[in-house]
Scaffold this motif. Structure first.
Motif, PDB file in Angstrom:
ATOM      1  N   GLN A  51      20.288  22.885  46.186  1.00 49.57           N
ATOM      2  CA  GLN A  51      19.563  23.445  45.046  1.00 49.57           C
ATOM      3  C   GLN A  51      18.265  22.687  44.766  1.00 49.57           C
ATOM      4  O   GLN A  51      17.468  23.116  43.940  1.00 49.57           O
ATOM      5  CB  GLN A  51      20.456  23.505  43.790  1.00 49.57           C
ATOM      6  N   MET A 100      16.110  22.067  47.254  1.00 49.89           N
ATOM      7  CA  MET A 100      15.154  22.462  48.294  1.00 49.89           C
ATOM      8  C   MET A 100      14.455  23.778  47.957  1.00 49.89           C
ATOM      9  O   MET A 100      15.108  24.731  47.540  1.00 49.89           O
ATOM     10  CB  MET A 100      15.868  22.628  49.632  1.00 49.89           C
ATOM     11  N   PRO A 101      13.151  23.840  48.166  1.00 49.72           N
ATOM     12  CA  PRO A 101      12.450  25.116  47.995  1.00 49.72           C
ATOM     13  C   PRO A 101      12.676  25.998  49.221  1.00 49.72           C
ATOM     14  O   PRO A 101      13.173  25.533  50.250  1.00 49.72           O
ATOM     15  CB  PRO A 101      10.981  24.681  47.938  1.00 49.72           C
ATOM     16  N   TRP A 102      12.299  27.251  49.105  1.00 45.35           N
ATOM     17  CA  TRP A 102      12.278  28.126  50.273  1.00 45.35           C
ATOM     18  C   TRP A 102      11.073  27.731  51.125  1.00 45.35           C
ATOM     19  O   TRP A 102       9.952  27.639  50.618  1.00 45.35           O
ATOM     20  CB  TRP A 102      12.173  29.593  49.842  1.00 45.35           C
ATOM     21  N   ILE A 103      11.308  27.479  52.404  1.00 50.60           N
ATOM     22  CA  ILE A 103      10.213  27.052  53.288  1.00 50.60           C
ATOM     23  C   ILE A 103       9.727  28.261  54.070  1.00 50.60           C
ATOM     24  O   ILE A 103      10.507  28.904  54.768  1.00 50.60           O
ATOM     25  CB  ILE A 103      10.690  25.942  54.244  1.00 50.60           C
ATOM     26  N   GLU A 121      20.621  33.883  45.980  1.00 46.82           N
ATOM     27  CA  GLU A 121      20.256  32.647  46.666  1.00 46.82           C
ATOM     28  C   GLU A 121      20.521  31.432  45.764  1.00 46.82           C
ATOM     29  O   GLU A 121      21.065  30.420  46.201  1.00 46.82           O
ATOM     30  CB  GLU A 121      18.769  32.680  47.061  1.00 46.82           C
ATOM     31  N   GLU A 122      20.167  31.571  44.496  1.00 40.69           N
ATOM     32  CA  GLU A 122      20.346  30.455  43.573  1.00 40.69           C
ATOM     33  C   GLU A 122      21.831  30.119  43.411  1.00 40.69           C
ATOM     34  O   GLU A 122      22.208  28.941  43.336  1.00 40.69           O
ATOM     35  CB  GLU A 122      19.721  30.830  42.224  1.00 40.69           C
ATOM     36  N   ARG A 168      22.990  28.242  46.480  1.00 40.79           N
ATOM     37  CA  ARG A 168      22.517  26.848  46.463  1.00 40.79           C
ATOM     38  C   ARG A 168      23.317  26.027  45.448  1.00 40.79           C
ATOM     39  O   ARG A 168      23.716  24.895  45.722  1.00 40.79           O
ATOM     40  CB  ARG A 168      21.029  26.793  46.137  1.00 40.79           C
ATOM     41  N   HIS A 169      23.579  26.603  44.277  1.00 38.53           N
ATOM     42  CA  HIS A 169      24.359  25.899  43.264  1.00 38.53           C
ATOM     43  C   HIS A 169      25.774  25.631  43.787  1.00 38.53           C
ATOM     44  O   HIS A 169      26.322  24.545  43.617  1.00 38.53           O
ATOM     45  CB  HIS A 169      24.406  26.720  41.974  1.00 38.53           C
ATOM     46  N   GLU A 208      26.192  22.606  46.031  1.00 38.32           N
ATOM     47  CA  GLU A 208      25.698  21.359  45.456  1.00 38.32           C
ATOM     48  C   GLU A 208      26.509  20.140  45.913  1.00 38.32           C
ATOM     49  O   GLU A 208      25.968  19.051  46.067  1.00 38.32           O
ATOM     50  CB  GLU A 208      25.786  21.478  43.936  1.00 38.32           C
ATOM     51  N   GLY A 258      18.055  21.377  56.226  1.00 36.44           N
ATOM     52  CA  GLY A 258      17.246  21.722  55.050  1.00 36.44           C
ATOM     53  C   GLY A 258      17.862  22.873  54.261  1.00 36.44           C
ATOM     54  O   GLY A 258      17.221  23.406  53.358  1.00 36.44           O
ATOM     55  N   TYR A 259      19.078  23.252  54.626  1.00 39.30           N
ATOM     56  CA  TYR A 259      19.922  24.230  53.907  1.00 39.30           C
ATOM     57  C   TYR A 259      19.489  25.687  54.045  1.00 39.30           C
ATOM     58  O   TYR A 259      20.262  26.589  53.723  1.00 39.30           O
ATOM     59  CB  TYR A 259      20.038  23.891  52.399  1.00 39.30           C
ATOM     60  N   GLN A 260      18.260  25.940  54.495  1.00 41.88           N
ATOM     61  CA  GLN A 260      17.761  27.314  54.437  1.00 41.88           C
ATOM     62  C   GLN A 260      18.602  28.253  55.306  1.00 41.88           C
ATOM     63  O   GLN A 260      18.964  29.346  54.883  1.00 41.88           O
ATOM     64  CB  GLN A 260      16.302  27.333  54.897  1.00 41.88           C
TER      65      GLN A 260
END
Lengths: 775, 154
Positions: free
Chosen positions: A706, A708-711, B121-122, B125-126, B129, B137-139
């Motif tokens: 949470q 990290m931004p979207w790259i 998406e949020e 990501r939450h 955690e 980089g989690y993407q």
């Protein structure tokens, strides 16, 4: 009989999912800790709680008689084992004797003092607590600038000034450049100590087979062959009696590009107890005892004309060495000096390094290794210069770039940039982010008292490391390709991928060259008994150097396949395509299986041709490769909390030809995460007593999902002329490009407050203090 | 102490030391080494398994506390060689590099989708955690969880 698939489909350049993944997603991969052996024992290492102390005595009696304990060894026992080596030779380099266990003194918190060996890990841990060490605590110093001050405690008593080494490099005429300058900007820039924090900690299983005089060492490493050479020498063992296996390796980022005391120590223990022994590093040990990265204090001066033309760059670099040199410690800041000019056309530089001993764990290669520090420095300085001259940061970069007609371009630091087109990725990134509109928005927001920043970083790298004369241990890489009698293809690579995906990309290269399917190919790495000598995976080199060795081995093999094809087809005009050899005249064909069968059966051989289908190449690169790119970061800052919100992250990276875009994107994302970690959150903090305050994940803030931004990852493509694949390397690009873009963005946001520079990490507290003070 | 528990549908009945951590029971008694020890302090999530339907960190729980529990580890997800949709999605989306965090990531992702079949998406990501990945980089992990959600909704 097995058949080899023949396909017209090509694989290079496609988003192909990885061939290494099935074992990793099903939990069936084998990491060091997963290895079990009959009679295996467990080792726990007792470590110093003090940063500097004299050892008066060590009493191991209680530990030795504790339940399950087989033996306890201290530095007295291991005196015959060779020192942990520094692999770098430099004039006047001061190399302290780095024994595998402390003898008279300890030099950093975590310094290994004794090893307990028991039949169970819990019992070994219990017994370690029973060892009594009488320490005379000495004054310590943990900050490199404080260590240089007069009267500072001496880390090593024989060198009271704490200077580990110095290095000087001049290019062009720096004094003239500064004399002719309209403007000189100066700044102290810190690149803080970081913890590499691979998800798998280090670990070793050593298995001594006395009757065979053979030591098998399973270790989580990026460089199995180098570990074999060095650890065998440390143990006084013939190198051919030692086998090093890097099983599945759970991340390294440079921290496993090393030879550690524990690798030799476990070999020693196994040889002593005549049983296999396992040591797995705890996370706490990983923070305190595995190398750290960065640790720079940089003093920059940039001379320029009023129109923004950069005339010269000076750097005084203070490198926090830590208590010892690990394998490459003194080399890392030299990479920073080599990269001082960045992408800019200036022929005047002066770089001075002072390496400083501190009572901390040594620094060494961590993702980017000297290059993120250099990029951070020059990219911050260019922004500071732009602010001084009231120029746009994009414009000043475009003005100073080496232009694309200048390649190959010799730098003031003695490098030869292979190929480049630096303006294109910057212009692309500016377009993607909508730069002109953003600047208008920024002006509007400033009128409302809001802080929004746009940060640009245009970076270059030194990758595909590298030509052997420029490296401490050989910079070539090796590959063997075998076509088995059934026609299946086996590749043995001297590189040692540990997450970078070469089991897939190397299969893509071979599949296209041979015209076979990916499923016909197996890539093997990481076992010195199976794979010919190799160098390993680091410095964004595995594909550019190891992939090229593979490419040339494939060419040798194709030539041999053709010879067998000519013989079997009784033709002197054949082509190799889609897994078979075709007679260009008759159209008749022989499959790989038929050719492999003939080559191994060897009833008849082509002239001057040996049986079998195997080729090995050791490829020496004629130069490094020099990837580059532009990252732009848009931030919004909450002036009430100091929180930095990244609105946009646009990365345009040029790594030459791309073999697998899915893997390249993954490398960029991961690299950016580590660069962002440095820019915003991560910092290894030692207190004045040399205690690592950020010694666990509770205190050391690695990026989480949470955070990290979207790259937005994009590319331009400028192939490298250095290798036939045209690849440059991408493992470190994200990290190198990231941190200055972030800091430039935040400084840009806060520039209405008169902010000119901020050191990393840009924690909310730091930002809030800046904003609160100015408000 | 004697404990009885089920792991991936198989029953275990075993005498264990009270201080034995659940992760060591899984890895060394049951021989299921897919669950990894990353930090020993429940901060990294590499040891995440499902216990009675909830994702837990097995490095900070004693085996005796799992007495009577039903546990699912990463080894229990694939069915007769057919991957779980979350595993498949991690593979397709390149949601892993070194793979060390991956078993825990996959178990945590399954939990996210169990609680919320179509997360934003949020929310993804939450939900992640508690799990650290140092490579991706989690993407691509976010992409994988979203792809698994989309696939399951079809």
């Amino acid at each position: 009989m097995a058949t080899t698939t023949t396909k017209t489909e090509t694989f290079v350049g496609k988003r192909i999912r990885r061939r290494e993944d099935p074992r990793l997603i099903t939990g069936t991969a084998t990491y060091v800790e997963d290895i079990q052996m009959p009679g295996m024992h467990y080792a726990v290492i007792l470590r110093s709680p003090h940063a500097a102390a004299r050892i008066r005595s060590i009493d191991t009696k209680k530990a030795v008689s504790a339940p399950g304990v087989v033996c306890v060894f201290t530095g007295k026992d291991t005196k015959g084992v060779g020192a942990v080596p520094c692999g770098v030779a430099m004039p006047d380099l001061r190399v302290p004797q780095h024994t595998i266990l402390a003898t008279e003194r300890v030099y950093f918190v975590g310094h290994p003092v004794a090893v307990v060996v028991a039949r169970d890990r819990y019992l070994a841990r219990d017994a370690a607590d029973l060892i009594e060490v009488d320490y005379e605590v000495l004054p310590a110093v943990a900050d490199p600038e404080k260590a240089l001050a007069k009267g500072a405690p001496a880390v090593h008593p024989q060198w009271p000034d704490n200077v580990a080494f110095t290095y000087h490099q001049d290019g062009g005429n720096i004094d003239k450049a500064f004399a002719e300058a309209d403007v000189v900007v100066k700044q102290r820039i810190v690149s803080q100590r970081l913890v590499p924090m691979a998800m798998e900690t280090r670990g070793v299983v050593a298995e001594w087979r006395g009757a065979d005089r053979q030591l098998n060492l399973y270790t989580s490493t990026q460089i199995p062959h180098l570990v074999r050479t060095i650890v065998a020498a440390m143990l006084g063992l013939e190198e051919n009696r030692m086998r090093v296996i890097a099983p599945e390796v759970g991340g390294g980022f440079g921290s496993k590009l090393n030879v550690y005391a524990e690798e030799a120590l476990m070999g020693y223990v196994s040889m002593k107890i005549q049983k296999p022994v396992k040591w797995i590093e705890s996370r706490r040990e990983n923070f305190t005892c595995t190398i750290h990265g960065r640790g720079h204090v940089d003093y920059y001066e940039v001379a320029a004309k009023r129109d923004g033309t950069i005339l010269g760059i000076k750097l005084k670099l203070i490198q926090d060495v830590g208590a010892y040199h690990q394998l490459l410690t003194p080399l890392i800041p030299q990479l920073s000096v080599l990269m001082m000019p960045g992408l800019y056309n200036t022929q005047n530089i002066r770089g001075d390094i002072i390496g400083v001993f501190t009572n901390c764990v040594p620094t060494d290669a961590y993702r980017g290794a000297g290059r993120p520090e250099a990029t951070h420095g020059i990219e911050r300085m260019v922004d500071i210069l732009a602010a001084e001259l009231k120029m746009d940061p994009a414009e000043i970069r475009l003005k100073n770039f080496v232009t694309k007609d200048k390649f190959p371009y010799p730098t003031a630091t003695g490098l030869m940039y292979d190929s480049g087109d630096y303006a294109t990725p910057l212009k692309k990134a500016l377009d993607l982010v909508g730069y002109v509109k953003l600047r208008q928005e920024q002006a509007d927001l400033r009128k409302q008292g809001k802080y929004m920043g746009i940060g640009i970083s245009t970076y270059g790298e030194i990758c595909a490391i590298g030509p052997s004369p420029a490296t401490p241990a050989g910079g070539w890489e090796s590959a063997t390709v075998k076509i088995e009698p059934s026609g299946k293809v086996t590749i043995l690579t001297g590189a040692c991928p540990h997450g970078q995906g070469e089991e897939t990309t190397f299969a893509q290269i071979a599949a296209d060259e041979l015209g076979v399917g990916l499923d016909d190919i197996l890539v093997i790495r990481g076992d010195t008994a199976v794979v010919q000598y190799g160098i390993g995976t680091f410095g964004s080199r595995a594909t550019a150097v190891g992939g090229t060795a593979l490419y040339y081995a494939l060419q040798d093999l194709k030539a041999k396949i053709k010879k067998f094809g000519e013989m079997l087809l009784e033709s002197d005009d054949v082509s190799l395509m889609i897994g078979q050899v075709i007679d260009n005249k008759s159209g008749k064909a022989k499959t790989f299986q038929e050719i492999a069968g003939a080559a191994y059966r060897a009833l008849k051989l082509p002239p001057n041709t040996e049986p079998g289908l195997l080729a090995t190449r050791f490829w020496e690169p004629p130069n490094f490769t020099f990837p580059f790119g532009a990252h732009i970061v848009v931030t919004d800052i909450d002036d009430e909390t100091g929180q930095i919100k990244i609105r946009r992250y646009v990365a345009v990276d040029d790594c030459g030809n791309i073999l697998n875009p899915l893997i390249v994107d993954g490398q960029v994302h991961g690299g950016v995460a580590q660069g962002l970690g440095q820019a915003l959150w991560e910092q290894a903090v030692y207190d004045d007593n040399g205690q690592l305050v950020t010694g666990e994940l509770t205190d050391y803030a690695v990026p989480r999902a949470q955070m990290m931004p979207w790259i937005e990852s994009h590319h331009t493509c400028t192939p490298s002329p250095i290798n036939p694949l045209g690849v440059k390397g991408v493992g470190e690009a994200g990290t190198i490009g990231c941190s200055p873009a972030v800091v430039n963005s935040v400084v840009d946001a806060l520039s209405p407050l008169g902010v000119r520079h901020l050191d990393m990490p840009l924690t909310p507290e730091k930002i809030w203090k800046v904003v609160a003070k100015k408000n | 102490m004697k404990i009885n528990l089920s792991i991936n549908g198989k029953s275990y009945s075993q005498d264990v030391e009270p201080r034995l951590l659940l992760i060591h029971f899984l890895r060394e008694v049951a021989g299921l080494t897919g669950t990894h020890m990353g930090c020993e302090t429940s901060l990294c999530g590499a040891c995440t398994v499902e216990l009675n339907g909830k994702a837990i960190k097995s490095c900070t729980m004693f085996a005796v506390q799992a007495n009577g529990a039903e546990i699912v580890t990463v080894e229990g997800l694939a069915n007769n060689g057919k991957l779980d949709p979350v595993q498949e999605a991690f593979w397709n989306e390149h949601g892993l590099q070194c793979g060390f965090c991956t078993p825990g990531m996959i178990m945590a992702s399954k939990q996210i989708l169990d609680r919320n079949p179509s997360p934003t998406e949020e929310e993804v990501r939450h939900g992640l955690e508690g799990n650290v990945c140092r490579c991706t980089g989690y993407q691509h992990i976010v992409n994988a969880v979203k792809a698994a959600a989309a696939g399951a909704g079809k």
